[in-house]
Design a protein around this motif. Structure first.
Motif, PDB file in Angstrom:
ATOM      1  N   ASN A 130      49.950 -21.722  54.810  1.00 53.39           N
ATOM      2  CA  ASN A 130      48.974 -20.669  54.732  1.00 53.39           C
ATOM      3  C   ASN A 130      50.214 -19.746  53.858  1.00 53.39           C
ATOM      4  O   ASN A 130      51.241 -19.656  54.155  1.00 53.39           O
ATOM      5  N   GLY A 131      49.457 -18.758  53.196  1.00 53.68           N
ATOM      6  CA  GLY A 131      50.511 -17.635  52.547  1.00 53.68           C
ATOM      7  C   GLY A 131      51.365 -18.291  51.306  1.00 53.68           C
ATOM      8  O   GLY A 131      51.116 -19.455  51.067  1.00 53.68           O
ATOM      9  N   LYS A 147      52.147 -10.916  56.335  1.00 52.67           N
ATOM     10  CA  LYS A 147      52.688 -11.695  57.339  1.00 52.67           C
ATOM     11  C   LYS A 147      52.493 -13.288  57.211  1.00 52.67           C
ATOM     12  O   LYS A 147      53.097 -13.942  57.949  1.00 52.67           O
ATOM     13  N   ASP A 148      51.868 -13.589  56.497  1.00 56.12           N
ATOM     14  CA  ASP A 148      51.546 -15.069  56.226  1.00 56.12           C
ATOM     15  C   ASP A 148      52.456 -15.802  54.868  1.00 56.12           C
ATOM     16  O   ASP A 148      52.559 -16.792  55.076  1.00 56.12           O
TER      17      ASP A 148
END
Length: 221
Positions: free
Chosen positions: A2-3, A29-30
């Protein structure tokens, strides 16, 4: 995964450029922010750089400048005896929490999903990267005729280590300042000399995109 993974080259105390680059990147935040060492020394405010790194939960790797400061402290070198002025200035300004931050810096960071390793300086080719010491990983620039790691200034005709590196893994590194990103098949050098009036560079994965901000001025030398 993720991210994004966002790698940023040598900041060297250039907190305004670092803040400006973060504003462009807008990490979530990811996202995983990886600073490839030399957060400190030479530029205007090393402490503010560490504050920003901490605030954004960055993985900050050990660079030769952090290593040198830690060695002064370990050897109880008085600031007055530190011969490099920028080292002495930083040494006196670092707060207890900054020293803890420097002591916690890992030498490398490996992302298995991308078969990519992040480091400050680089690696000797033909040796397992995981076993190479901080003295090599934080300082290597070139490979001399005897196959040893050396500084670019000590052996200007020797090839950069990256020219001889045939991965995997792919290596993302800083340490050797250049006017432009140094992108090869198995590596990318992202120290674009911000503190010397160049740019501060981010490399974003998996999209393989570069984002840069121009230095506000030449802070060093």
């Amino acid at each position: 995964m993720n991210g994004r993974i966002i790698a940023i080259g040598d900041i060297h105390g250039c907190h305004q450029e670092f803040a400006e680059l973060l504003e462009l990147l807008k990490p979530t935040k990811d996202d995983r922010l990886i600073l490839v060492g030399d957060l400190v020394n030479r530029g205007p405010d090393s402490c503010k750089v560490i504050d920003l790194a901490r605030q954004h939960r960055a993985i900050s790797l050990l660079g030769n400048h952090e290593l040198r400061l830690l060695n002064y402290r370990k050897n109880k070198t008085p600031a007055a005896e530190i011969d490099r002025k920028t080292d002495a200035d930083t040494f006196q300004k670092l707060r207890p929490e900054d020293w803890l931050y420097l002591e916690s810096m890992p030498l490398t960071h490996y992302v298995e999903a991308l078969n990519t390793v992040f480091a400050h300086g680089g690696f000797l080719p033909n040796e397992p990267w995981q076993r190479q010491p901080a003295s090599i990983v934080t300082r290597i620039q070139s490979i001399d005729a005897d196959g040893r790691a050396c500084k670019r200034s000590d052996s200007p005709d020797s090839p950069p280590w990256a020219d001889l590196w045939n991965g995997p893994p792919f290596v993302i590194y800083g340490h050797t300042p250049r006017p432009d990103v140094y992108k090869l098949k198995w590596s990318v050098g992202i120290d674009t000399a911000c503190v010397m009036g160049g740019h501060l560079t981010a490399y974003i994965l998996p999209e393989k995109r570069f984002v840069q901000v121009k230095s506000r001025r030449r802070y060093y030398p």
